[in-house]
Design a protein around this motif. Structure first.
Motif, PDB file in Angstrom:
ATOM      1  N   GLY A 245      23.646  -4.816  19.242  1.00  0.00           N
ATOM      2  CA  GLY A 245      23.854  -5.304  17.909  1.00  0.00           C
ATOM      3  C   GLY A 245      23.240  -6.320  17.474  1.00  0.00           C
ATOM      4  O   GLY A 245      23.751  -7.518  16.733  1.00  0.00           O
ATOM      5  N   GLY A 246      21.864  -6.573  17.657  1.00  0.00           N
ATOM      6  CA  GLY A 246      21.169  -7.653  17.276  1.00  0.00           C
ATOM      7  C   GLY A 246      21.171  -8.945  17.925  1.00  0.00           C
ATOM      8  O   GLY A 246      20.506  -9.795  17.720  1.00  0.00           O
TER       9      GLY A 246
ATOM     10  N   TYR B  88      31.198   3.664  18.653  1.00  0.00           N
ATOM     11  CA  TYR B  88      30.390   2.225  18.831  1.00  0.00           C
ATOM     12  C   TYR B  88      28.773   2.630  18.457  1.00  0.00           C
ATOM     13  O   TYR B  88      28.242   1.767  17.863  1.00  0.00           O
ATOM     14  CB  TYR B  88      30.420   1.648  20.051  1.00  0.00           C
ATOM     15  CG  TYR B  88      29.628   0.126  20.337  1.00  0.00           C
ATOM     16  CD1 TYR B  88      30.330  -0.738  19.975  1.00  0.00           C
ATOM     17  CD2 TYR B  88      28.467   0.143  20.410  1.00  0.00           C
ATOM     18  CE1 TYR B  88      30.012  -2.058  20.022  1.00  0.00           C
ATOM     19  CE2 TYR B  88      27.828  -0.969  20.459  1.00  0.00           C
ATOM     20  CZ  TYR B  88      28.412  -2.024  20.608  1.00  0.00           C
ATOM     21  OH  TYR B  88      28.104  -3.263  20.444  1.00  0.00           O
TER      22      TYR B  88
ATOM     23  N   LYS C 261      26.945   5.958  12.936  1.00  0.00           N
ATOM     24  CA  LYS C 261      26.750   5.343  11.882  1.00  0.00           C
ATOM     25  C   LYS C 261      27.861   4.770  10.984  1.00  0.00           C
ATOM     26  O   LYS C 261      27.860   3.718  10.259  1.00  0.00           O
ATOM     27  CB  LYS C 261      25.849   6.291  10.811  1.00  0.00           C
ATOM     28  CG  LYS C 261      24.346   6.563  11.697  1.00  0.00           C
ATOM     29  CD  LYS C 261      23.697   7.322  10.549  1.00  0.00           C
ATOM     30  CE  LYS C 261      22.055   7.513  11.377  1.00  0.00           C
ATOM     31  NZ  LYS C 261      21.385   8.505  10.390  1.00  0.00           N
TER      32      LYS C 261
ATOM     33  N   TYR D 258      30.503   3.624  11.731  1.00  0.00           N
ATOM     34  CA  TYR D 258      31.211   2.412  12.740  1.00  0.00           C
ATOM     35  C   TYR D 258      30.216   1.240  12.972  1.00  0.00           C
ATOM     36  O   TYR D 258      30.435   0.419  13.552  1.00  0.00           O
ATOM     37  CB  TYR D 258      31.826   2.854  13.880  1.00  0.00           C
ATOM     38  CG  TYR D 258      32.898   3.689  13.696  1.00  0.00           C
ATOM     39  CD1 TYR D 258      34.330   3.291  13.593  1.00  0.00           C
ATOM     40  CD2 TYR D 258      32.676   5.087  13.489  1.00  0.00           C
ATOM     41  CE1 TYR D 258      35.330   4.233  13.504  1.00  0.00           C
ATOM     42  CE2 TYR D 258      33.726   6.156  13.450  1.00  0.00           C
ATOM     43  CZ  TYR D 258      35.054   5.449  13.467  1.00  0.00           C
ATOM     44  OH  TYR D 258      36.093   6.513  13.171  1.00  0.00           O
ATOM     45  N   SER D 259      29.040   1.369  12.222  1.00  0.00           N
ATOM     46  CA  SER D 259      27.837   0.569  12.598  1.00  0.00           C
ATOM     47  C   SER D 259      28.056  -0.995  12.392  1.00  0.00           C
ATOM     48  O   SER D 259      27.605  -1.901  12.883  1.00  0.00           O
ATOM     49  CB  SER D 259      26.662   0.767  11.885  1.00  0.00           C
ATOM     50  OG  SER D 259      26.807   0.730  10.468  1.00  0.00           O
ATOM     51  N   ARG D 260      28.908  -1.214  11.333  1.00  0.00           N
ATOM     52  CA  ARG D 260      29.316  -2.589  11.053  1.00  0.00           C
ATOM     53  C   ARG D 260      30.967  -2.837  11.511  1.00  0.00           C
ATOM     54  O   ARG D 260      31.193  -4.405  11.148  1.00  0.00           O
ATOM     55  CB  ARG D 260      29.225  -2.793   9.511  1.00  0.00           C
ATOM     56  CG  ARG D 260      27.722  -2.751   8.918  1.00  0.00           C
ATOM     57  CD  ARG D 260      27.672  -2.957   7.477  1.00  0.00           C
ATOM     58  NE  ARG D 260      26.528  -2.779   7.075  1.00  0.00           N
ATOM     59  CZ  ARG D 260      25.436  -3.988   7.020  1.00  0.00           C
ATOM     60  NH1 ARG D 260      25.664  -4.898   7.453  1.00  0.00           N
ATOM     61  NH2 ARG D 260      24.116  -3.660   6.559  1.00  0.00           N
ATOM     62  N   GLN D 261      31.379  -2.224  12.193  1.00  0.00           N
ATOM     63  CA  GLN D 261      32.816  -2.370  12.673  1.00  0.00           C
ATOM     64  C   GLN D 261      32.942  -3.156  13.983  1.00  0.00           C
ATOM     65  O   GLN D 261      32.167  -2.727  15.048  1.00  0.00           O
ATOM     66  CB  GLN D 261      33.553  -1.082  12.746  1.00  0.00           C
ATOM     67  CG  GLN D 261      35.133  -1.406  13.161  1.00  0.00           C
ATOM     68  CD  GLN D 261      35.795   0.160  12.815  1.00  0.00           C
ATOM     69  OE1 GLN D 261      35.737   0.653  11.676  1.00  0.00           O
ATOM     70  NE2 GLN D 261      36.448   0.596  13.824  1.00  0.00           N
ATOM     71  N   ASN D 262      33.997  -4.192  14.231  1.00  0.00           N
ATOM     72  CA  ASN D 262      34.311  -4.387  15.358  1.00  0.00           C
ATOM     73  C   ASN D 262      35.235  -3.592  16.112  1.00  0.00           C
ATOM     74  O   ASN D 262      36.002  -3.236  15.553  1.00  0.00           O
ATOM     75  CB  ASN D 262      34.817  -6.015  15.183  1.00  0.00           C
ATOM     76  CG  ASN D 262      33.677  -6.970  14.961  1.00  0.00           C
ATOM     77  OD1 ASN D 262      32.371  -6.751  14.984  1.00  0.00           O
ATOM     78  ND2 ASN D 262      33.909  -8.444  14.497  1.00  0.00           N
TER      79      ASN D 262
ATOM     80  N   ARG E 227      29.970  -5.830  19.490  1.00  0.00           N
ATOM     81  CA  ARG E 227      30.972  -5.889  18.386  1.00  0.00           C
ATOM     82  C   ARG E 227      32.263  -5.879  18.597  1.00  0.00           C
ATOM     83  O   ARG E 227      32.889  -5.031  18.438  1.00  0.00           O
ATOM     84  CB  ARG E 227      30.374  -4.784  17.556  1.00  0.00           C
ATOM     85  CG  ARG E 227      29.042  -4.676  17.287  1.00  0.00           C
ATOM     86  CD  ARG E 227      28.807  -3.999  15.767  1.00  0.00           C
ATOM     87  NE  ARG E 227      29.380  -2.617  15.950  1.00  0.00           N
ATOM     88  CZ  ARG E 227      28.752  -1.499  16.271  1.00  0.00           C
ATOM     89  NH1 ARG E 227      27.552  -1.680  16.808  1.00  0.00           N
ATOM     90  NH2 ARG E 227      29.165  -0.492  16.178  1.00  0.00           N
TER      91      ARG E 227
ATOM     92  N   GLN F 121      41.251  -4.539  15.820  1.00  0.00           N
ATOM     93  CA  GLN F 121      39.756  -5.055  15.741  1.00  0.00           C
ATOM     94  C   GLN F 121      39.420  -6.378  15.158  1.00  0.00           C
ATOM     95  O   GLN F 121      40.431  -7.053  14.636  1.00  0.00           O
ATOM     96  CB  GLN F 121      39.185  -3.938  14.447  1.00  0.00           C
ATOM     97  CG  GLN F 121      39.548  -2.290  14.845  1.00  0.00           C
ATOM     98  CD  GLN F 121      39.075  -1.601  13.836  1.00  0.00           C
ATOM     99  OE1 GLN F 121      38.747  -1.978  12.895  1.00  0.00           O
ATOM    100  NE2 GLN F 121      39.419  -0.314  13.968  1.00  0.00           N
TER     101      GLN F 121
END
Length: 373
Positions: free
Chosen positions: A89-90, A143, A146, A148-152, A234, A373
Motif C-alpha cells: 500500500g505504498g 484486499y 480493484k 477495494y483498492s482505497r478501502q481500509n 490498509r 473498517q
C-alpha cells in the motif's frame, strides 16, 4: 531435519522398533552374569525406552504445535533468516515491520490473491518496547481487488496458547482457510488477521503482561503491534477497527487486553481461556510482589472493582471436558453494561484443537461483525 520434520519422527520410530527387535534377539546372549552382559541389557532397555519417549514426544509436539524448532524448545536465539524490505500500500517496512515471505491460502484458487487472499510472514519489532517476534498476516481476497483498492479493512489479532507456534494457526486451526471460505460465502466481512503466539519473549510465559523490570508484552500488543500493522497495511488504528482472539493462554490474553484496553481492542474472543494468572516456573515473578498488579490481571476482580469496559466479548467452554466451565458461567453472570457478552458452550469437548476447531468458524463470523473498517 527440524523438530517438526516427519523424517525425524519416522527415523525415531524406526529406531524404537530396531531397539525392540534387538532386545528380543540379543537378550538370550546377554542373559549371563558379568559386567558386559549387564551393561548390554541396561543399554538395550535404556535405548529402547528413550527412543519410545522421543517418538511419543515428537508425535505430541507435531499434533499440538508446542515448539517449532530445537532452538524454540531449548530457548536459544533463532536467526530469522535473510530479511527483505516489505512494501504494501505504498509503504516500505514502517515501524519495524519486515517481510520474510508470502504464500497462498490452502483453498481452491488459493494461488490467486484476488480470489483467495494471501498470507505474509513478517517480523515485527515494536518501536516502543523493542520486542521482536515473527507473525503471519492474512489478507482477504478483497484486499487485492480493484474495487477495494482505497478501502481500509478491520483487523484481528489471533493468538495461540502457550507455548504454541504461529504455524499451528494455519496448519491446525485453519484460520486463513476458514476466513476465505466464509468471506466467499458471505458469512463474514473481509478482515485482516495477524497471527502469532503470545510468547513474544520466549521461553518465558509472560501472560501478556508488562512485567515489572521485564518485557513489556502488554504494551507490545496494545500499542506496537497495532501501530506497525496499521502503518504497513490498509487498516485503521482506532479501537473499533481492531479485535483480538485466542485459545487457552491466548484466550485469556485476548479477554484481558480488551477489558484493560478498550481503547485498543473493541472486541475479543476467548476460546477456553481462563480468567486470572499466577506465578509458576514458566512465568517467573510477574507481579514484582504487587498484590494490586496481581488483582488487576484477574478479570473477575476487574469486573467487580473497575468500570465495565465498552467492548463485546465471546467466551467458550464445554459442560464436560473443560475445567473452566463454572468459572466461565460465573464470568458471564458478572458482566455489566456497557460490556456485551456472548458464549459458545458445547455439551462436551476437551482443551484441544478438536474442540477449538468446532468453535472457530462461528466465533470468527461473530467477531467480524463487531469490528468496523
Amino acid at each position: 531435519m527440524g523438530l517438526t520434520s516427519k523424517k525425524l519422527l519416522v527415523l525415531v520410530i524406526v529406531l524404537a522398533v530396531a531397539f525392540f527387535v534387538a532386545t528380543i534377539w540379543l537378550w538370550p546372549r546377554l542373559s549371563r552374569q558379568g559386567v558386559k552382559p549387564i551393561a548390554g541389557r541396561i543399554g538395550l532397555l535404556f535405548g529402547g525406552q528413550m527412543a519410545i519417549l522421543a517418538a511419543l514426544g515428537l508425535s505430541i509436539n507435531s499434533y499440538f504445535g508446542f515448539y517449532a524448532s530445537f532452538a524454540d524448545l531449548f530457548g536459544t536465539n533463532q536467526d530469522p533468516g535473510q530479511v527483505v524490505d516489505y512494501t504494501a500500500g505504498g509503504t516500505s517496512g514502517k515501524d519495524g515491520l519486515q517481510h520474510l515471505s508470502s504464500q497462498g491460502v490452502g483453498v481452491p484458487g488459493g494461488g490467486s490473491p484476488e480470489k483467495a487472499g494471501r498470507i505474509d510472514k513478517v517480523q515485527i519489532k515494536g518501536p516502543k518496547t523493542g520486542l521482536t517476534t515473527p507473525a503471519y498476516v492474512y489478507l482477504p481476497p478483497q484486499y487485492f481487488q480493484k474495487g477495494y483498492s482505497r478501502q481500509n479493512f478491520p483487523a484481528t489479532v489471533i493468538l495461540t496458547g502457550y507455548p504454541g507456534t504461529a504455524e499451528s494457526l494455519i496448519t491446525r486451526m485453519k484460520y486463513p482457510q476458514t476466513a476465505t471460505e466464509h468471506i466467499q460465502q458471505g458469512k463474514m466481512q473481509p478482515m485482516i488477521m495477524v497471527m502469532l503466539r503470545p510468547t513474544v519473549a520466549p521461553p518465558r510465559d509472560t501472560e501478556c503482561m508488562d512485567v515489572p523490570g521485564g518485557p513489556q508484552v502488554e504494551t507490545f500488543f496494545t500499542k506496537d503491534l497495532r501501530q506497525t500493522i496499521s502503518a504497513n497495511y490498509r487498516v485503521g488504528n482506532a479501537s473499533q477497527n481492531w479485535g483480538i482472539m485466542g485459545d487457552s493462554t491466548g484466550g485469556y490474553c485476548a479477554l484481558k487486553m480488551s477489558m484493560r484496553h478498550p481503547d485498543s481492542f473493541s472486541a475479543a474472543v476467548s476460546l477456553s481461556g481462563y480468567y486470572n494468572t499466577h506465578n509458576d516456573p514458566t512465568t517467573g515473578d510477574l507481579f514484582g510482589g504487587s498484590k494490586q498488579l496481581q488483582n488487576e490481571n484477574d478479570m473477575m476482580w476487574w469486573l467487580k472493582n473497575k468500570p465495565a469496559p465498552k467492548i463485546w466479548a465471546l467466551v467458550t467452554s464445554s459442560k464436560q471436558g473443560e475445567w473452566d466451565y463454572s468459572r466461565t458461567v460465573a464470568f458471564m453472570n458478572a458482566v455489566k453494561p456497557p460490556m456485551q457478552i456472548s458464549s459458545i458452550i458445547l455439551p462436551s469437548g476437551g482443551h484441544n484443537f478438536t474442540t477449538w476447531n468446532r468453535e472457530v468458524p462461528s466465533a470468527l463470523d461473530s467477531l467480524s461483525q463487531h469490528v468496523t473498517q
